[in-house]
Enzyme design. Structure first.
Site, mmCIF file in Angstrom:
data_model
loop_
_atom_site.group_PDB
_atom_site.id
_atom_site.type_symbol
_atom_site.label_atom_id
_atom_site.label_comp_id
_atom_site.label_asym_id
_atom_site.label_seq_id
_atom_site.Cartn_x
_atom_site.Cartn_y
_atom_site.Cartn_z
ATOM 1 C CE LYS A 22 -1.679 1.652 4.003
ATOM 2 N NZ LYS A 22 -1.370 3.055 4.289
ATOM 3 C CG ASN A 23 2.253 2.705 3.545
ATOM 4 O OD1 ASN A 23 1.076 2.992 3.257
ATOM 5 N ND2 ASN A 23 2.648 2.498 4.771
ATOM 6 C CB CYS A 123 -5.317 10.423 11.069
ATOM 7 S SG CYS A 123 -3.768 9.682 11.570
ATOM 8 N NE ARG A 128 0.451 10.649 10.136
ATOM 9 C CZ ARG A 128 -0.113 9.639 9.469
ATOM 10 N NH1 ARG A 128 -1.251 9.160 9.893
ATOM 11 N NH2 ARG A 128 0.437 9.153 8.378
ATOM 12 C CG ASP A 313 3.195 1.592 9.432
ATOM 13 O OD1 ASP A 313 3.445 1.825 8.239
ATOM 14 O OD2 ASP A 313 2.829 2.461 10.235
ATOM 15 N NE ARG A 405 -7.425 4.519 4.840
ATOM 16 C CZ ARG A 405 -6.628 5.281 5.587
ATOM 17 N NH1 ARG A 405 -6.854 5.395 6.865
ATOM 18 N NH2 ARG A 405 -5.615 5.922 5.050
HETATM 19 C C1 EPZ Z 1 4.098 7.078 6.309
HETATM 20 O O1 EPZ Z 1 3.323 8.105 6.895
HETATM 21 C C2 EPZ Z 1 3.187 5.867 6.191
HETATM 22 N N1 EPZ Z 1 2.050 6.185 5.332
HETATM 23 C C3 EPZ Z 1 2.695 5.472 7.585
HETATM 24 O O2 EPZ Z 1 1.924 4.281 7.441
HETATM 25 C C4 EPZ Z 1 3.901 5.161 8.469
HETATM 26 O O3 EPZ Z 1 3.452 4.876 9.785
HETATM 27 C C5 EPZ Z 1 4.843 6.373 8.499
HETATM 28 O O4 EPZ Z 1 5.219 6.737 7.153
HETATM 29 C C6 EPZ Z 1 6.120 6.086 9.282
HETATM 30 O O5 EPZ Z 1 6.774 4.984 8.727
HETATM 31 C C7 EPZ Z 1 2.209 6.110 3.987
HETATM 32 O O6 EPZ Z 1 3.280 5.814 3.483
HETATM 33 C C8 EPZ Z 1 0.992 6.413 3.149
HETATM 34 P P1 EPZ Z 1 6.186 10.366 8.490
HETATM 35 P P2 EPZ Z 1 3.917 9.619 6.947
HETATM 36 O O7 EPZ Z 1 6.146 11.629 7.719
HETATM 37 O O8 EPZ Z 1 4.723 9.863 5.744
HETATM 38 C C9 EPZ Z 1 6.418 13.694 11.857
HETATM 39 C C10 EPZ Z 1 0.099 2.858 7.751
HETATM 40 O O9 EPZ Z 1 -0.400 2.345 8.768
HETATM 41 N N2 EPZ Z 1 6.296 14.662 10.759
HETATM 42 O O10 EPZ Z 1 7.340 9.445 8.291
HETATM 43 O O11 EPZ Z 1 2.785 10.542 7.229
HETATM 44 C C11 EPZ Z 1 5.146 12.900 12.073
HETATM 45 O O12 EPZ Z 1 4.250 13.604 12.920
HETATM 46 C C12 EPZ Z 1 0.523 4.305 7.788
HETATM 47 O O13 EPZ Z 1 0.292 2.262 6.666
HETATM 48 C C13 EPZ Z 1 6.439 16.017 11.013
HETATM 49 O O14 EPZ Z 1 6.649 16.428 12.150
HETATM 50 O O15 EPZ Z 1 4.847 9.535 8.230
HETATM 51 C C14 EPZ Z 1 5.663 11.646 12.718
HETATM 52 O O16 EPZ Z 1 5.841 11.886 14.100
HETATM 53 C C15 EPZ Z 1 0.254 4.964 9.139
HETATM 54 N N3 EPZ Z 1 6.329 16.896 9.992
HETATM 55 C C16 EPZ Z 1 7.032 11.448 12.071
HETATM 56 O O17 EPZ Z 1 7.382 12.705 11.497
HETATM 57 C C17 EPZ Z 1 6.100 16.485 8.701
HETATM 58 O O18 EPZ Z 1 6.038 17.330 7.792
HETATM 59 C C18 EPZ Z 1 7.066 10.403 10.965
HETATM 60 O O19 EPZ Z 1 6.031 10.709 10.043
HETATM 61 C C19 EPZ Z 1 5.952 15.100 8.452
HETATM 62 C C20 EPZ Z 1 6.067 14.214 9.490
#
Ligand code: EPZ
Length: 427
Positions: A22-23, A123, A128, A313, A405
Site C-alpha cells: 500500500k505505502n 488522524c 500528522r 506500522d 484501506r
Molecule cells: C508514512 O506516513 C506511512 N504512510 C505510515 O503508514 C507510516 O506509519 C509512516 O510513514 C512512518 O513509517 C504512507 O506511506 C501512506 P512520516 P507519513 O512523515 O509519511 C512527523 C500505515 O499504517 N512529521 O514518516 O505521514 C510525524 O508527525 C501508515 O500504513 C512532522 O513532524 O509519516 C511523525 O511523528 C500509518 N512533519 C514522524 O514525522 C512532517 O512534515 C514520521 O512521520 C511530516 C512528518
C-alpha cells in the site's frame, strides 16, 4: 458498516500470498503526474486507498485504466497517463478522506509549476503535520502560502531551482514529496537525513526507470540531478512488508506454520528479528518467508524507529501477539504520539496492558476472550483480528473500513490457512 467476525482457536497453516505494498503504491501512483507518457504499475493491491488515489488522479486530468493481473503478480495492472493536467488542485473533500493525497503536491509542482492541496489534517494516531514537506520544497525554491486550509505552492518561473535540505526528523512522506518535486528541477537537489524505507527505494527506482537521475538510493542522502522531462515506464510494486509482518504475528499467536509468499526478508529484517526474539522459527524459503511457532511467545522489548529500525506500522500487531505470551513485553512508540488506540479494545478481550506515555507494558495472560471491539485505525484493526484469531469464542470487529484501506482480501487469505473468519455486510 461491515463487520468481521472471528472465532478463535484455529492454528494457521499454509501459504498466504502477500500483495503489493500500500505505502509503495500510494507514492508510485502520483509519479504518473510527472510525465505526459503512460506509467504502468504492476502488482497494484486492490485497496480502498489505491482506488481513492486513482479518483484523485482522474480529478487532475490523469486517466487510469485497470487491466488484469500478470500470472506472477497478486495485484492488478494499472496504466495512468497525464497527457495534460486539467487541474492542479487537490480538494479538501478528497484529502480529508485520504491523507496520502498530499503526495500530489511535489509532482504537481514539478510538472505544472504550481499546486493547491488541502491540508490533510490529523488522524487517529497523531496530528500528522506536513511542515517538513513544505520546508523541503521551499529549500528547492518553491514559494509556499497557507490560506483557508490549503497549501498554495508555486515555482518561480515555473520550475524549481534546486537546493539542499536536511530533515530534522525522518519523514517518509516529506522525503517522497521532495524527491518527486526534485526530479524535474533546473538544478541539483540534495536531501540529507532522508527516509530510507523500502517504499522510498521503490519510488526512486520507479523514477529512475522514468529517466530521473538519483544517487544514494537506499541511503540517508539523496542527490537528484533535475532533468527536463521524464518518460513513461512499467514498474512492479514491491511486496507489502507490513502485511507480511502482520500475518507473521497471526501465525505466531495461533502457534501456526505459514509461508508468506512474495515477502522479501531483506526488507523486513527488524520484524524478523523481533519474531525470532519471540521464539518463532523464521526462515527464508523459495519465493517467500516461513514463520512457524509452537508454544507461547517469549517476551519482547521493542522500540519503533525509522527504517531499518522496528517499524511503527508493526507495533500494534506485535502487541497483540504479546498479549498471550509469557512474561512481560515492553513497547515504546517513538514515531506517533497516539498510536495505542488498540489498547482499550484489546483490554476488552482480557489483555493486560499498561500504557505509560509513549511506552506500554504487556503482561501475557493465559487466555483471551472474544468480544465486540471497535477498529480505530488501520494497524490497530489488524491487532484486533490477530487477537481474535487466538481468543476463546467470537470477536466482532466493527468499522472494518479501516482494515479495507490496507489489507487486501483479508478474510479470504486467512480462511485459506484455516481461520474461522467471515465478513458480515451491513448492507
Ligand atoms: C508514512 O506516513 C506511512 N504512510 C505510515 O503508514 C507510516 O506509519 C509512516 O510513514 C512512518 O513509517 C504512507 O506511506 C501512506 P512520516 P507519513 O512523515 O509519511 C512527523 C500505515 O499504517 N512529521 O514518516 O505521514 C510525524 O508527525 C501508515 O500504513 C512532522 O513532524 O509519516 C511523525 O511523528 C500509518 N512533519 C514522524 O514525522 C512532517 O512534515 C514520521 O512521520 C511530516 C512528518
Amino acid at each position: 458498516m461491515d463487520q468481521i467476525v472471528v472465532r478463535g482457536g484455529q492454528r494457521l497453516k499454509g501459504r498466504i500470498p502477500i500483495s503489493g505494498a500500500k505505502n509503495a503504491a500510494l507514492t508510485l501512483l502520483p509519479c504518473a503526474l510527472l510525465t505526459d507518457e503512460p506509467l504502468t504499475l504492476r502488482n497494484l493491491p486492490r485497496l480502498a486507498d489505491v482506488d481513492g488515489f486513482g479518483h484523485l488522479l482522474n480529478q487532475l486530468g490523469c486517466s487510469t485504466t485497470i487491466e488484469g493481473s500478470r500470472p506472477e503478480d497478486f495485484g492488478r495492472v494499472m496504466t495512468a497517463r497525464a497527457t495534460t493536467l486539467t487541474s492542479t488542485v487537490a480538494p479538501y473533500d478528497i484529502v480529508r478522506k485520504m491523507r496520502a493525497s498530499i503526495l500530489v503536491l511535489g509532482p504537481l509542482l514539478a510538472r505544472a509549476g504550481e499546486a493547491t492541496v488541502s491540508l490533510p489534517g490529523g488522524c487517529a494516531i497523531g496530528n500528522r503535520p506536513i511542515d517538513l514537506h513544505l520546508k523541503a520544497l521551499e529549500a528547492f525554491g518553491a514559494e509556499i502560502e497557507l490560506a483557508s486550509g490549503y497549501v498554495k505552492a508555486s515555482a518561480p518561473g515555473g520550475r524549481l531551482a534546486g537546493g539542499k535540505f536536511t530533515f530534522p526528523v525522518v519523514s517518509v512522506g516529506a522525503t517522497e514529496n521532495a524527491v518527486m518535486a526534485a526530479v524535474l528541477a533546473k538544478g541539483t537537489c540534495v536531501l540529507e537525513n532522508a527516509a530510507r524505507e523500502p517504499e522510498i527505494v521503490d519510488l526512486c527506482n520507479c523514477l529512475v526507470a522514468m529517466g530521473a537521475q538519483i544517487d544514494g538510493i537506499g541511503s540517508e542522502t539523496l542527490t537528484i540531478e533535475g532533468v527536463d522531462r521524464l518518460h513513461g515506464a512499467t514498474y512492479r510494486v514491491m511486496a507489502d512488508r507490513i502485511e507480511a509482518g502482520s500475518y507473521a504475528c497471526a501465525a505466531v499467536i495461533t502457534e501456526g506454520d505459514v509461508e508468506l509468499v512474495g515477502a522479501k526478508a531483506a526488507e523486513m529484517e527488524a520484524t524478523l528479528a523481533a519474531l525470532r526474539e519471540a521464539g518463532a522459527t523464521v526462515e527464508e524459503v523459495k519465493g517467500g518467508i516461513r514463520v512457524a511457532m509452537s508454544g507461547r511467545a517469549q517476551p519482547v522489548t521493542l522500540s519503533t524507529s525509522p527504517y531499518p529500525g522496528f517499524a511503527t506500522d508493526m507495533q500494534a500487531q506485535f502487541m497483540a501477539m504479546a498479549t498471550l505470551g509469557t512474561g512481560a513485553s515492553l513497547f515504546t512508540e517513538t514515531i506517533f504520539e497516539n498510536r495505542y488506540m488498540h489498547v482499550p479494545e484489546l483490554a476488552r478481550m482480557g489483555c493486560d496492558i499498561d500504557v505509560r506515555g509513549r511506552s506500554a507494558v504487556v503482561r501475557g495472560v493465559d487466555a483471551l476472550v472474544g468480544a465486540p471491539v471497535m477498529a480505530t485505525d488501520l494497524r490497530a484493526s489488524m491487532s484486533l483480528i490477530i487477537a481474535g484469531l487466538a481468543a476463546r469464542g467470537e470477536t466482532q470487529v466493527n468499522r472494518v473500513y479501516h482494515l479495507d484501506r490496507g489489507y487486501e482480501r483479508l478474510e479470504e487469505k486467512l480462511q485459506a490457512v484455516g481461520a474461522d473468519i467471515e465478513r458480515i455486510s451491513a448492507g
